[in-house]
Design an enzyme around this catalytic site. Structure first.
Site, PDB file in Angstrom:
ATOM      1  N   LEU A 177       5.218  -1.871   5.832  1.00 27.53           N
ATOM      2  CA  LEU A 177       5.449  -0.615   4.730  1.00 27.53           C
ATOM      3  C   LEU A 177       6.704   0.731   5.716  1.00 27.53           C
ATOM      4  O   LEU A 177       7.489   1.265   5.536  1.00 27.53           O
ATOM      5  CB  LEU A 177       4.903   0.038   3.818  1.00 27.53           C
ATOM      6  CG  LEU A 177       4.355  -0.644   2.752  1.00 27.53           C
ATOM      7  CD1 LEU A 177       3.668   0.390   1.395  1.00 27.53           C
ATOM      8  CD2 LEU A 177       5.840  -1.713   2.167  1.00 27.53           C
ATOM      9  N   GLU A 218       3.972   8.724   5.674  1.00 25.52           N
ATOM     10  CA  GLU A 218       3.958   8.615   7.381  1.00 25.52           C
ATOM     11  C   GLU A 218       4.350  10.100   7.480  1.00 25.52           C
ATOM     12  O   GLU A 218       4.452  10.312   9.288  1.00 25.52           O
ATOM     13  CB  GLU A 218       5.594   7.414   7.320  1.00 25.52           C
ATOM     14  CG  GLU A 218       5.220   5.884   6.548  1.00 25.52           C
ATOM     15  CD  GLU A 218       4.179   5.730   7.757  1.00 25.52           C
ATOM     16  OE1 GLU A 218       3.830   5.693   8.811  1.00 25.52           O
ATOM     17  OE2 GLU A 218       3.368   4.366   6.959  1.00 25.52           O
ATOM     18  N   HIS A 221       1.193  11.297   8.602  1.00 30.71           N
ATOM     19  CA  HIS A 221       1.281  11.157  10.036  1.00 30.71           C
ATOM     20  C   HIS A 221       1.931  12.632  10.771  1.00 30.71           C
ATOM     21  O   HIS A 221       1.980  12.805  12.070  1.00 30.71           O
ATOM     22  CB  HIS A 221       1.836   9.824  10.511  1.00 30.71           C
ATOM     23  CG  HIS A 221       0.537   9.140   9.658  1.00 30.71           C
ATOM     24  ND1 HIS A 221      -0.941   8.965  10.047  1.00 30.71           N
ATOM     25  CD2 HIS A 221       0.920   7.917   8.824  1.00 30.71           C
ATOM     26  CE1 HIS A 221      -1.464   8.042   9.677  1.00 30.71           C
ATOM     27  NE2 HIS A 221      -0.500   7.000   8.746  1.00 30.71           N
ATOM     28  N   ASP A 239     -10.779  11.886   9.486  1.00 30.22           N
ATOM     29  CA  ASP A 239      -9.517  12.725   9.446  1.00 30.22           C
ATOM     30  C   ASP A 239      -9.490  13.852  10.273  1.00 30.22           C
ATOM     31  O   ASP A 239      -8.784  14.042   9.870  1.00 30.22           O
ATOM     32  CB  ASP A 239      -9.218  11.935   8.362  1.00 30.22           C
ATOM     33  CG  ASP A 239      -9.797  13.044   7.120  1.00 30.22           C
ATOM     34  OD1 ASP A 239     -11.237  13.830   7.594  1.00 30.22           O
ATOM     35  OD2 ASP A 239      -9.508  12.533   6.424  1.00 30.22           O
ATOM     36  N   ASP A 280       2.076   3.159  -4.976  1.00 31.81           N
ATOM     37  CA  ASP A 280       3.011   4.763  -4.934  1.00 31.81           C
ATOM     38  C   ASP A 280       2.411   5.275  -6.401  1.00 31.81           C
ATOM     39  O   ASP A 280       2.205   7.258  -6.438  1.00 31.81           O
ATOM     40  CB  ASP A 280       4.131   4.589  -4.755  1.00 31.81           C
ATOM     41  CG  ASP A 280       4.485   4.697  -3.901  1.00 31.81           C
ATOM     42  OD1 ASP A 280       4.038   4.481  -2.378  1.00 31.81           O
ATOM     43  OD2 ASP A 280       5.745   4.598  -4.006  1.00 31.81           O
TER      44      ASP A 280
HETATM   45 ZN   LIG Z   1      -0.897   5.485   7.976  1.00 26.60          ZN
END
Ligand SMILES: [Zn+2]
Length: 306
Positions: A177, A218, A221, A239, A280
């Site tokens: 994706l 994204e 990130h 994380d 989503d």
């Molecule tokens: Zn990711």
């Protein structure tokens, strides 16, 4: 059968049977490991940013005083078929989705389980479309090798990557994706790649990835957020965010609360966080500590934006 179909899909077999729901697949960590090997300075800058983040965590931190930062966005559409040359309206639908999610103005945040409602946080980051480029390519399908980011490999170079968040919207193989580059990496590949089937909320965006949240994930990130399970599948990874529970591995599709792993009961995994792998319509929040992490990146290696 379902397992076999899923395996075929994971391997990128376009002929995999269709009865299995599509699952999220993000290439960020794979490309990150590759870049760290290629660019030792990237590793050093990531280390410094981690130290700065830890310092900030130890100091009193008030998001209430943080100013809204508006990030300039460049969208590079790289298309092989005309259908992949997505419309301006579809691009605008993605910018609107980012602005909604990063401001915690998404109405579905009401679905965050009660124990975590207090963690839903406005990142005070907004996005403004500055420029769109359109490039026709002979490449039928790109991978996570950054090929879409260079004309030599059928793509286009980023526009002012130190000042603007660059997206590349293109066909991606292997049911990928998207993927992003963490802060502090080489400018020539800096930005976020999104599959044209998972960009925006209209046009070529396909259910269950048609609420614009592949980009929300994204861009998380891009602002230094890691996957919620810490990228190991044995409870040992982190994380590096204190207010997200330790969890074993990614959650897919639409799990039912609670999903308990790594002795994290009674509430279990925060699978409805934008940094998990759910659909989503099943992801709803960034936490305050995730926002703190993003803001530290924004004031450090990402300070040229906005
Ligand atoms: Zn990711």
């Amino acid at each position: 059968m379902a397992k076999k179909a899923r395996k075929a899909r994971k391997a990128g077999d376009a002929n995999a049977p269709d009865e299995v729901p599509l699952r999220r697949n993000c290439g960020t960590m794979a490309v990150h490991m590759m870049l760290l090997e290629q660019f030792p300075a990237f590793r050093a800058r990531q280390f410094k940013l981690e130290q700065d983040t830890a310092k900030r965590r130890a100091a009193p931190f008030s998001l209430a005083k943080a100013k809204v930062v508006t990030v300039r966005v460049v969208v590079n559409v790289v298309y092989h078929t005309q259908a992949q040359n997505i419309s301006d309206a579809q691009i605008n639908s993605q910018i609107a989705a980012l602005n909604r999610d990063f401001a915690a103005k998404n109405p579905d945040k009401s679905k965050v389980p009660a124990p975590w409602q207090g963690l839903v946080t406005d990142a005070k980051i907004q996005f403004k479309l500055q420029k769109t480029t359109r490039t026709q390519t002979a490449v039928a399908s790109f991978s996570q090798d950054n090929g879409v980011k260079s004309p030599a490999t059928g793509g286009i170079a980023p526009f002012q990557p130190q000042k603007s968040l660059n997206f590349w919207v293109c066909p991606l193989g292997g049911w990928l994706l998207g993927y992003a580059q963490f802060p502090g990496g080489p400018p020539a590949t800096d930005g976020v790649v999104i599959n044209y089937k998972a960009f925006g909320t209209i046009g070529t965006a396909e259910s269950p990835f048609n609420l614009g949240r592949t980009a929300t994930h994204e861009v998380g990130h891009y602002f230094n957020l890691r996957h919620i399970w810490g990228d190991t599948e044995d409870c040992s990874g982190s994380d590096m965010v204190a207010d997200t529970p330790n969890s074993a591995g990614p959650n897919f599709e639409k799990p039912t609360f609670p999903v308990v792993t790594c002795n994290n009961g009674p509430n279990g995994d925060m699978f409805m966080n934008y940094m998990d792998y759910v659909d989503d319509d099943t992801m709803f929040l960034f936490t305050s500590q995730q926002v703190m992490r993003m803001r530290t990146a924004l004031e450090g290696p990402r300070s040229g934006l906005g």
